[in-house]
Design an enzyme around this catalytic site. Sequence first.
Site, PDB file in Angstrom:
ATOM      1  N   GLU A   1       0.840   6.191  -3.148  1.00  0.00           N
ATOM      2  CA  GLU A   1       0.379   5.420  -2.029  1.00  0.00           C
ATOM      3  C   GLU A   1       0.311   6.571  -0.955  1.00  0.00           C
ATOM      4  O   GLU A   1       1.016   7.131  -0.758  1.00  0.00           O
ATOM      5  CB  GLU A   1       1.261   4.352  -1.505  1.00  0.00           C
ATOM      6  CG  GLU A   1       0.569   3.247  -0.508  1.00  0.00           C
ATOM      7  CD  GLU A   1       1.047   3.626   0.805  1.00  0.00           C
ATOM      8  OE1 GLU A   1       0.237   4.465   1.712  1.00  0.00           O
ATOM      9  OE2 GLU A   1       2.099   3.406   1.278  1.00  0.00           O
TER      10      GLU A   1
ATOM     11  N   CYS B   1       1.926   2.841   7.050  1.00  0.00           N
ATOM     12  CA  CYS B   1       0.847   3.311   6.310  1.00  0.00           C
ATOM     13  C   CYS B   1       0.011   2.150   6.341  1.00  0.00           C
ATOM     14  O   CYS B   1      -1.321   2.030   6.159  1.00  0.00           O
ATOM     15  CB  CYS B   1       1.290   3.112   4.789  1.00  0.00           C
ATOM     16  SG  CYS B   1       2.280   1.890   4.231  1.00  0.00           S
TER      17      CYS B   1
END
Length: 507
Positions: A268, A305
């Site tokens: 990720e 994020c």
Amino acid sequence: MDAKSATTAPHGQHLIAGEWVGAEGNFTSDPATGPAFAYATGTVTLVDRACRAAEEAFETYAHVSRDDRAAFLEAIADQIEARAEAITAIGTLETGLPEARLQGERGRTTGQLRLFAEHLRKGDYLDRRVDPALPDRRPAPRPELRMIQRPVGPVAVFGASNFPLAFSTAGGDTAAALAAGCPVVVKGHSAHPGTGEIIAEAILAAIQATGMHKGVFSLIQGGRRDVGHALVTHPLIQAVGFTGSLAGGRALFDLCAARRDPIPFFGELGSVNPMFLLPHALAARAAGIGAAWAASLTMGAGQFCTNPGIAFVPTGAEGDAFVTATRDALAATGPQIMLSRGITAAYHDGVAHLSSRASPVLTNLGEGREARPNLWQVDAATFQSDTTLAEEVFGPAGLIVRVDDTDQMLDLARALRGQLTATLHMDDDDSDLARRLLRVLERKAGRVLVNGFPTGVEVADAMVHGGPYPASTNFGATSVGTMSIRRFLRPVCFQNIPSNLLSADLA
């Protein structure tokens, strides 16, 4: 370190297959506040030792019953909660995060472990399929076929800088791999080694309490790039989980692909999580959306994020009102401590980059390890001509892109790279445009929201935390929710195998 000795110096060692191990070299932590401590530095030799122990553990752990594996995950959660005070104490010192944030993140971590335990007991994740034998079929008989998902083998996990609990030592990747039946070797993040050490103690206590093989988990602290290189290229490692920067993740991804036997890399890597403000919603509540966006941008100093870093906003008076409301709300936000000096430096570099390419609305760097909110705006043509404006700035930074019309908004959406999330702010009268945008955005993001903000990822069966590259390196997977377990499984078909040789899950 236990709950009664939260301020005691950590022992600073690695955990390798149930043993606390030192090393010749040391590194010193760099906490936001309080004393720094020395920790043993990881080595290639320790990586090999941990991987070999993980492979030995796999021979038994892969065949542990679902009930026993679920009990192991619950024991880890219990042991983490038993160390709650110590985790919060050292975590706040190392990261600068407030106690409430760390307590919430701890609850998320233990909640995820317990959710996975419940999911294991149900057994649905195994995706079992059986085709009975058809011996009398013509022109050819069919054998009996039984398919089930099986664990892939030892997994390497890289601790994340921005989530010392939920995405690090016992976080999502570790929990998912252990749930799947895969031993784990964690490379701890040097931004919070003391927190990682206590979590490793909790996992070791759970191993001892449930009788699991000691090689099922190891923690290697710190270390130079050669340690990470050795971990992802070790022939016994069968998959890698990573949360971090695009540059670092891409380098590890390339290493996994270049191995003699390539392995999956579940990274990720980053996202700007765009928001699209549709005309009727903007006309009805520009100021409210602006103030709420400012709160989302600055939550946790923007170190998420899923931070919504770019807003596509129509030109005109309503768009101007949104800009003003966002600016005013950001200006009222004080400085916040960032997680590490490296993250702070990267944020300051990002601010300088955007300031050289976009019109400033609010700019202020802050001092030392502090971050202050920053806001810019550009017209759509400038945004389209400069791809660097669409790159993530990790911190409380927002970019507003002013859009002339519906077609331009759709063109901007089509030009986006892969994202973790995308958001539509709309009213009922915006439905036609929203429908057209949704068809574009479902191809761009792993999660699409309406009238909300993506900061806050629910740990649930239906959650998807991933997306097309560069948001992640495998857009068919998620790193949050029960489906994340599937990353560390592979389908195996058993043909005409006697029932006494099959596992209880398949017999």
